[in-house]
Design a protein around this motif. Structure first.
Motif, PDB file in Angstrom:
ATOM      1  N   GLU A  54       0.820  -1.215   0.000  1.00  0.00           N
ATOM      2  CA  GLU A  54       0.000   0.000   0.000  1.00  0.00           C
ATOM      3  C   GLU A  54       0.856   1.269   0.000  1.00  0.00           C
ATOM      4  O   GLU A  54       0.657   2.146  -0.846  1.00  0.00           O
ATOM      5  CB  GLU A  54      -0.962  -0.003   1.191  1.00  0.00           C
ATOM      6  CG  GLU A  54      -2.025  -1.091   1.140  1.00  0.00           C
ATOM      7  CD  GLU A  54      -1.570  -2.442   1.655  1.00  0.00           C
ATOM      8  OE1 GLU A  54      -0.345  -2.624   1.863  1.00  0.00           O
ATOM      9  OE2 GLU A  54      -2.406  -3.321   1.847  1.00  0.00           O
ATOM     10  N   PRO A  55       1.804   1.381   0.936  1.00  0.00           N
ATOM     11  CA  PRO A  55       2.595   2.619   0.937  1.00  0.00           C
ATOM     12  C   PRO A  55       3.392   2.803  -0.347  1.00  0.00           C
ATOM     13  O   PRO A  55       3.526   3.927  -0.846  1.00  0.00           O
ATOM     14  CB  PRO A  55       3.518   2.461   2.142  1.00  0.00           C
ATOM     15  CG  PRO A  55       3.431   1.051   2.564  1.00  0.00           C
ATOM     16  CD  PRO A  55       2.122   0.529   2.088  1.00  0.00           C
ATOM     17  N   MET A  66      20.233  14.320   0.226  1.00  0.00           N
ATOM     18  CA  MET A  66      18.986  13.553   0.120  1.00  0.00           C
ATOM     19  C   MET A  66      17.922  14.139   1.046  1.00  0.00           C
ATOM     20  O   MET A  66      18.207  14.515   2.174  1.00  0.00           O
ATOM     21  CB  MET A  66      19.206  12.102   0.533  1.00  0.00           C
ATOM     22  CG  MET A  66      19.687  11.204  -0.558  1.00  0.00           C
ATOM     23  SD  MET A  66      19.720   9.502   0.034  1.00  0.00           S
ATOM     24  CE  MET A  66      18.436   8.788  -0.965  1.00  0.00           C
ATOM     25  N   GLN A  67      16.694  14.161   0.552  1.00  0.00           N
ATOM     26  CA  GLN A  67      15.590  14.604   1.392  1.00  0.00           C
ATOM     27  C   GLN A  67      14.940  13.410   2.077  1.00  0.00           C
ATOM     28  O   GLN A  67      15.050  12.286   1.595  1.00  0.00           O
ATOM     29  CB  GLN A  67      14.538  15.295   0.524  1.00  0.00           C
ATOM     30  CG  GLN A  67      15.026  16.605  -0.063  1.00  0.00           C
ATOM     31  CD  GLN A  67      13.906  17.289  -0.802  1.00  0.00           C
ATOM     32  OE1 GLN A  67      13.289  16.714  -1.686  1.00  0.00           O
ATOM     33  NE2 GLN A  67      13.628  18.515  -0.409  1.00  0.00           N
ATOM     34  N   VAL A  68      14.293  13.674   3.186  1.00  0.00           N
ATOM     35  CA  VAL A  68      13.539  12.627   3.874  1.00  0.00           C
ATOM     36  C   VAL A  68      12.153  13.176   4.161  1.00  0.00           C
ATOM     37  O   VAL A  68      12.027  14.228   4.792  1.00  0.00           O
ATOM     38  CB  VAL A  68      14.210  12.216   5.203  1.00  0.00           C
ATOM     39  CG1 VAL A  68      13.440  11.069   5.850  1.00  0.00           C
ATOM     40  CG2 VAL A  68      15.669  11.840   4.987  1.00  0.00           C
ATOM     41  N   LYS A  69      11.130  12.501   3.664  1.00  0.00           N
ATOM     42  CA  LYS A  69       9.775  13.031   3.823  1.00  0.00           C
ATOM     43  C   LYS A  69       8.766  11.932   4.115  1.00  0.00           C
ATOM     44  O   LYS A  69       8.957  10.775   3.720  1.00  0.00           O
ATOM     45  CB  LYS A  69       9.333  13.750   2.541  1.00  0.00           C
ATOM     46  CG  LYS A  69      10.014  15.083   2.360  1.00  0.00           C
ATOM     47  CD  LYS A  69       9.545  15.771   1.110  1.00  0.00           C
ATOM     48  CE  LYS A  69      10.227  17.136   1.003  1.00  0.00           C
ATOM     49  NZ  LYS A  69       9.992  17.763  -0.282  1.00  0.00           N
ATOM     50  N   HIS A  70       7.696  12.351   4.752  1.00  0.00           N
ATOM     51  CA  HIS A  70       6.546  11.463   4.893  1.00  0.00           C
ATOM     52  C   HIS A  70       5.859  11.362   3.538  1.00  0.00           C
ATOM     53  O   HIS A  70       5.757  12.356   2.817  1.00  0.00           O
ATOM     54  CB  HIS A  70       5.589  12.024   5.945  1.00  0.00           C
ATOM     55  CG  HIS A  70       4.582  11.016   6.423  1.00  0.00           C
ATOM     56  ND1 HIS A  70       3.581  10.520   5.627  1.00  0.00           N
ATOM     57  CD2 HIS A  70       4.450  10.378   7.629  1.00  0.00           C
ATOM     58  CE1 HIS A  70       2.852   9.644   6.324  1.00  0.00           C
ATOM     59  NE2 HIS A  70       3.368   9.539   7.540  1.00  0.00           N
ATOM     60  N   VAL A  71       5.372  10.175   3.210  1.00  0.00           N
ATOM     61  CA  VAL A  71       4.752   9.976   1.898  1.00  0.00           C
ATOM     62  C   VAL A  71       3.573  10.933   1.686  1.00  0.00           C
ATOM     63  O   VAL A  71       3.336  11.416   0.572  1.00  0.00           O
ATOM     64  CB  VAL A  71       4.341   8.493   1.694  1.00  0.00           C
ATOM     65  CG1 VAL A  71       3.432   8.008   2.804  1.00  0.00           C
ATOM     66  CG2 VAL A  71       3.694   8.260   0.344  1.00  0.00           C
ATOM     67  N   ASP A  79      16.600  10.542  -4.807  1.00  0.00           N
ATOM     68  CA  ASP A  79      16.925  11.843  -4.208  1.00  0.00           C
ATOM     69  C   ASP A  79      16.165  12.062  -2.911  1.00  0.00           C
ATOM     70  O   ASP A  79      16.428  13.013  -2.182  1.00  0.00           O
ATOM     71  CB  ASP A  79      16.577  12.977  -5.182  1.00  0.00           C
ATOM     72  CG  ASP A  79      17.408  12.879  -6.442  1.00  0.00           C
ATOM     73  OD1 ASP A  79      18.596  12.511  -6.323  1.00  0.00           O
ATOM     74  OD2 ASP A  79      16.870  13.123  -7.544  1.00  0.00           O
ATOM     75  N   CYS A  80      15.179  11.211  -2.682  1.00  0.00           N
ATOM     76  CA  CYS A  80      14.336  11.407  -1.509  1.00  0.00           C
ATOM     77  C   CYS A  80      13.995  10.058  -0.873  1.00  0.00           C
ATOM     78  O   CYS A  80      13.631   9.115  -1.569  1.00  0.00           O
ATOM     79  CB  CYS A  80      13.058  12.138  -1.937  1.00  0.00           C
ATOM     80  SG  CYS A  80      11.880  12.367  -0.598  1.00  0.00           S
ATOM     81  N   ILE A  81      14.143   9.970   0.431  1.00  0.00           N
ATOM     82  CA  ILE A  81      13.700   8.782   1.155  1.00  0.00           C
ATOM     83  C   ILE A  81      12.303   9.078   1.680  1.00  0.00           C
ATOM     84  O   ILE A  81      12.108  10.060   2.397  1.00  0.00           O
ATOM     85  CB  ILE A  81      14.602   8.455   2.357  1.00  0.00           C
ATOM     86  CG1 ILE A  81      16.072   8.412   1.946  1.00  0.00           C
ATOM     87  CG2 ILE A  81      14.183   7.144   3.009  1.00  0.00           C
ATOM     88  CD1 ILE A  81      17.035   8.275   3.134  1.00  0.00           C
ATOM     89  N   ALA A  82      11.358   8.257   1.298  1.00  0.00           N
ATOM     90  CA  ALA A  82       9.998   8.423   1.813  1.00  0.00           C
ATOM     91  C   ALA A  82       9.732   7.347   2.837  1.00  0.00           C
ATOM     92  O   ALA A  82      10.252   6.232   2.745  1.00  0.00           O
ATOM     93  CB  ALA A  82       8.996   8.308   0.673  1.00  0.00           C
TER      94      ALA A  82
END
Lengths: 458, 432
Positions: free
Chosen positions: B340-341, B419-424, B394-397
């Motif tokens: 799902e994610p 690198m960016q780190v974000k909530h999905v 480039d981004c860790i979700a």
């Protein structure tokens, strides 16, 4: 009781962090996966280098302290249970893959490497380490070598001993020896490598191994075939081998196993299906259609009821489901199981199963059988069911004796450990036993290395 | 023996009885344990800890600090339980043992402080957090190009490069009570502490996405900390307080309305933790069933109830983001959510997910573990960051604010500090 002086010298050798005599640490090194056997060690030490292992063993000799080498402790026969006390030699820190030599198809590893990790590492390079005991995901390569582990692919690829080219071993006296080499053809001196493979940590401590790997097969095909009786399945196996095709996996479930699994997961077994074969072939993709055809034809001649072929990874999983589900499905019948691990020459399997049926009948117990048809290794599960009746232990001995009477072996891939020691003479005659004893005595004059395992007391 | 001590010991005996018989001591749990990987010793494996707990329960072993050290060295990632063929729950056993230790030897100071801070009433914590937000710049300096902070002075358990999320001037739940039109269908939003006090942008993203889907977001202001931080310390009484408060706050929106979480640990608590701990509590027990059944992770709701096609349509054309996915332990191992994610993320990023090696590996945060076992936590983090960087994204979700904090900290120390780190949900909101 360990002398304080001995403890101090161990601590001086490896430091405070890598040895312990604390009560909770003794508790957690008292077991393996055997249900009954437990014994407390008196200490535990985690060496990091061959030199440390050698120094520990020298000390142990000096103070006459038993030493039990321990890998993943996933064994079923109490092989790492310290039945005579002493020190656990925890090999967990020997966990490096030292060299991957693609050109020569070999890998040099330390014994504490998890076998699955070795497999995954070489897989990325297009190579395969074939032995895959059911514990592959958590047992160590050192443990596999010490037990000469088998697994599902043995029918085509053999067992662990076929993949060990050389070893670095610390002898019980602390001397370091090297056996074998990187060469496929090597007749220099005696074949000492195989002496240590399967020695269950009683002859030396493996600190390094040269492991052979093979090119990874391009593709795998999976099939199942069901038959009315195990005799029909046996005919089919004969017919398959006669075609020249060598399956990489050839597993079977007997009637009770099929019934139990059907009740648990409803995989579609019909009432008349009394035996199931799970067959895989691997190799170049282009060749496999022919192999599958040969197998289907062979089964067809022998009264196959249902023949299924997997056309995708999902379908492959589906076919494996019945085999994998067995271990939890049997909990429906009983939560108290005795099991055994024996092997017979493959042509004797139907006879063996008949004998097992007789034993079940005689003792009013339930016996189900499954295992590696292709190499004659039968895993026997026995229970009195859920009525709480104590299990007649003599039935267990009868099972093993039945195997012996059919030129079989009392242990196939789970080792002797401390649980089958008293049965060793059923397979090994007096002069041979004497020879084994004299080897042990020569290498381990004070009897400190994993005492109480493999060899019965004189 | 005090009543509390006896209750904790009885509870340990009960949990040991319920879980230990499943363990055949095969050691399969060893190989998935992030702690064992760094410190290979049986006392740090689930198998070993369960045996220690059994010995404690049976009185074969004394409650000493040396024994406690073994049980404390666990991230409670639940990887062992997820791996176990017979589903033995070492995490339950370890938590029960920690509760018994808390009664026998008291809580360690650092855990006591955290437990105290998080169990205070909503108003008090709100006020404290606001004061904290005012004073934070005095103690910490900004991280260039980010909303996070580094420390200004030497502090215990905080190294000079430790990334700390900036506290919000106004907590999210103070700002937002109900967002959307009254006639829209609504969901109840369980924010979690981090989203409420620090990463409020996650809450704002949640509102933006759901409102764009014409779904209203209800934010019950009486909710509070889920209790996980207290649970991992063994402070059962504090967890009960948290559970009761949340259950009452969340029950107000009726038996049908989905409860949406953006924090994997919070979701795990609402779904399983409360029930396992207080299922047979005469007062709390009956209230729990409905809460667990209503709770969904935000990615699960979007994938299952809204549909990935609709998300993709909402996102439309636009720039492609190279993303990789980190599975929060309490999402993948505890809630079994993996597809799902990823589906939601791929739609939000307009691109397939670039899988890193070992996406399921723990980030090393483990609640207070990162403070109590800093060195090990950082070693586990380093492996994670190297795998993430090697993915080429480039981004860790991810879907857990705790993981986000830990990953942001790690990224700045690793090979790809950009690198960016974000909530999905944040990536999705930004794509709208």
């Amino acid at each position: 009781m360990l002398k304080q002086e001995f403890k101090d010298r161990i601590e001086a050798l490896v430091g405070k962090d890598r040895c312990s005599f604390a009560p909770e640490d003794l508790i957690i090194y008292s077991y393996d996966a055997n249900a009954e056997k437990r014994a407390m060690p008196e200490g535990v030490v985690s060496p990091e280098t061959t030199e440390e292992v050698a120094a520990i063993l020298k000390l142990a000799n000096e103070y006459e302290v038993p030493v039990v080498p321990r890998g993943g402790a996933s064994g079923y026969t109490g092989g790492v249970v310290p039945v005579c006390g002493g020190m656990i030699l925890a090999m967990d820190r020997f966990n490096r893959i030292l060299e991957i030599d693609r050109d020569n198809f070999l890998v040099i590893v330390e014994p504490g490497v998890i076998t699955r990790e070795l497999q995954e590492t070489v897989d990325k390079l297009g190579l395969m380490y074939p032995p895959d005991p059911a514990s592959t995901a958590f047992s160590t390569i050192g443990g596999n070598i010490a037990e000469n582990s088998g697994g599902l692919r043995a029918v085509k690829y053999g067992v662990t001993k076929n993949y060990v080219m050389g070893l670095e071993v610390v002898l019980p006296t602390g001397e370091v020896v090297r056996t074998g080499s990187k060469c496929i053809k090597d007749v220099v001196g005696y074949n000492l490598t195989e002496l240590f493979v399967g020695s269950e940590g009683t002859l030396g401590v493996i600190t390094k191994a040269v492991i052979r790997v093979v090119p990874k097969p391009e593709a795998v095909r999976t099939m199942t075939a069901t038959f009315r009786t195990l005799e029909d399945a046996a005919e089919a196996v004969k017919a398959i081998f006669a075609t020249g095709v060598r399956p990489s996996t050839l597993e079977f479930l007997d009637r009770i196993s099929v019934e139990v699994v059907e009740r648990a997961i409803h995989f579609g077994a019909k009432p008349e299906e009394g035996a199931l074969l799970l067959i895989e072939v691997d190799g170049p993709d282009i060749a496999l259609d022919g192999d599958v055809k040969h197998i289907e034809d062979a089964c067809g001649k022998c009264g196959v009821i249902t023949f299924r072929k997997a056309r995708s990874d999902e379908e492959r999983e589906e076919l494996w489901k019945a085999r994998r589900a067995l271990s939890f499905a049997v909990c429906e019948i009983s939560d108290q199981w005795e099991d055994d691990d024996i092997s017979v020459p493959i042509s004797r399997i139907p006879q063996m199963i008949r004998k097992l049926d007789e034993i079940a009948e005689r003792h009013k117990i339930i016996i189900y059988n499954f295992g590696h048809y292709g190499d004659g290794n039968i895993h026997v599960g026995m229970t009195t069911g859920k009525d709480g009746r104590p299990f007649p232990m003599e039935a267990k001995d009868e099972v093993v004796q039945a195997a012996v009477s059919l030129e079989g072996r009392i242990a196939a891939e789970h080792g002797i450990g401390c649980v089958k020691v008293h049965n060793l003479h059923w397979n090994i005659d007096e002069p041979t036993l004497r020879m084994m004893r004299s080897f042990k005595k020569l290498l381990d004059p004070k009897g400190i290395l994993n005492p109480g395992k493999v060899m019965p007391k004189e | 023996m005090t009543d509390e001590k006896k209750a904790a010991l009885d509870n340990l005996k009960k949990v040991v009885k319920e879980e230990l018989y499943k363990c055949i001591r095969c050691g399969e749990c060893r190989t998935v344990c992030p702690v064992f990987r760094e410190t290979p010793a049986e006392r740090y494996t689930a198998r070993g800890k369960m045996q220690i707990a059994e010995a404690l329960a049976e009185g074969r072993l004394e409650f000493t600090e040396h024994v406690r050290e073994a049980l404390d060295n666990c991230l409670l990632c639940t990887g062992c339980a997820a791996q176990c063929g017979s589903e033995a729950r070492a995490d339950r056993v370890i938590m029960a043992a920690r509760q018994a230790f808390a009664e026998e030897l008291g809580l360690p100071a650092i855990k006591k402080a955290i437990s105290f801070a998080l169990t205070q009433g909503n108003a008090a914590l709100g006020a404290e957090a606001r004061v904290g937000a005012l004073f934070q710049p005095l103690l910490f300096r900004g991280v260039p190009g980010d909303s996070g902070l580094y420390r200004r002075f030497a502090m215990p358990a905080v190294d000079e490069r430790q990334y700390i999320p900036r506290l919000a001037a106004v907590p999210f739940r103070k700002r937002v009570k109900f967002a959307g039109k009254a006639e829209w269908p609504a969901v109840t939003f369980f924010t979690g502490c981090m989203t409420n006090y620090a990463m409020t942008e996650i809450g704002d993203s949640m509102v933006k996405v759901f409102n764009a889907l014409e779904i209203a977001v209800r934010v019950p202001s009486e909710q509070g900390c889920c209790g996980m931080p207290m649970l991992i310390s063994g402070d059962r009484a504090a967890v009960r307080k948290a559970a009761e408060r949340n259950v009452r706050a969340l029950a107000a929106s009726g038996p049908e309305e989905p409860i949406i979480v953006v924090c994997a640990s919070g979701g795990h608590m609402l779904r399983h933790g409360y029930h396992e701990l207080f299922g047979d509590d005469p007062e709390l027990g009956p209230l729990l069933e409905g809460i667990a059944a209503r709770t969904m992770d935000v990615t699960e709701y979007l994938a299952a109830r809204v549909g990935v096609e609709r998300i993709a349509a909402l996102v439309g054309e636009g720039p492609v983001l190279a993303v990789t996915w980190h599975d929060p332990c309490h999402l993948r191992k505890a809630q079994k959510l993996t597809r799902e994610p990823r589906a939601v993320l791929a739609a939000a990023a307009r691109s397939p997910v670039r899988e890193m090696a070992h996406p399921e590996a723990c980030c090393g945060l483990g609640g207070t573990y990162c403070l109590t076992h800093m060195d090990l936590s950082k070693r586990i983090q380093t492996r994670k960051i190297e795998d993430a960087a090697a993915s080429g994204a480039d981004c860790i979700a991810t879907a857990c604010p705790g993981c986000i904090m830990q990953l942001r900290d790690g990224v700045r120390r690793g090979p790809r500090p950009d690198m960016q780190v974000k909530h999905v949900i944040q990536i999705l909101a930004e794509a709208l």
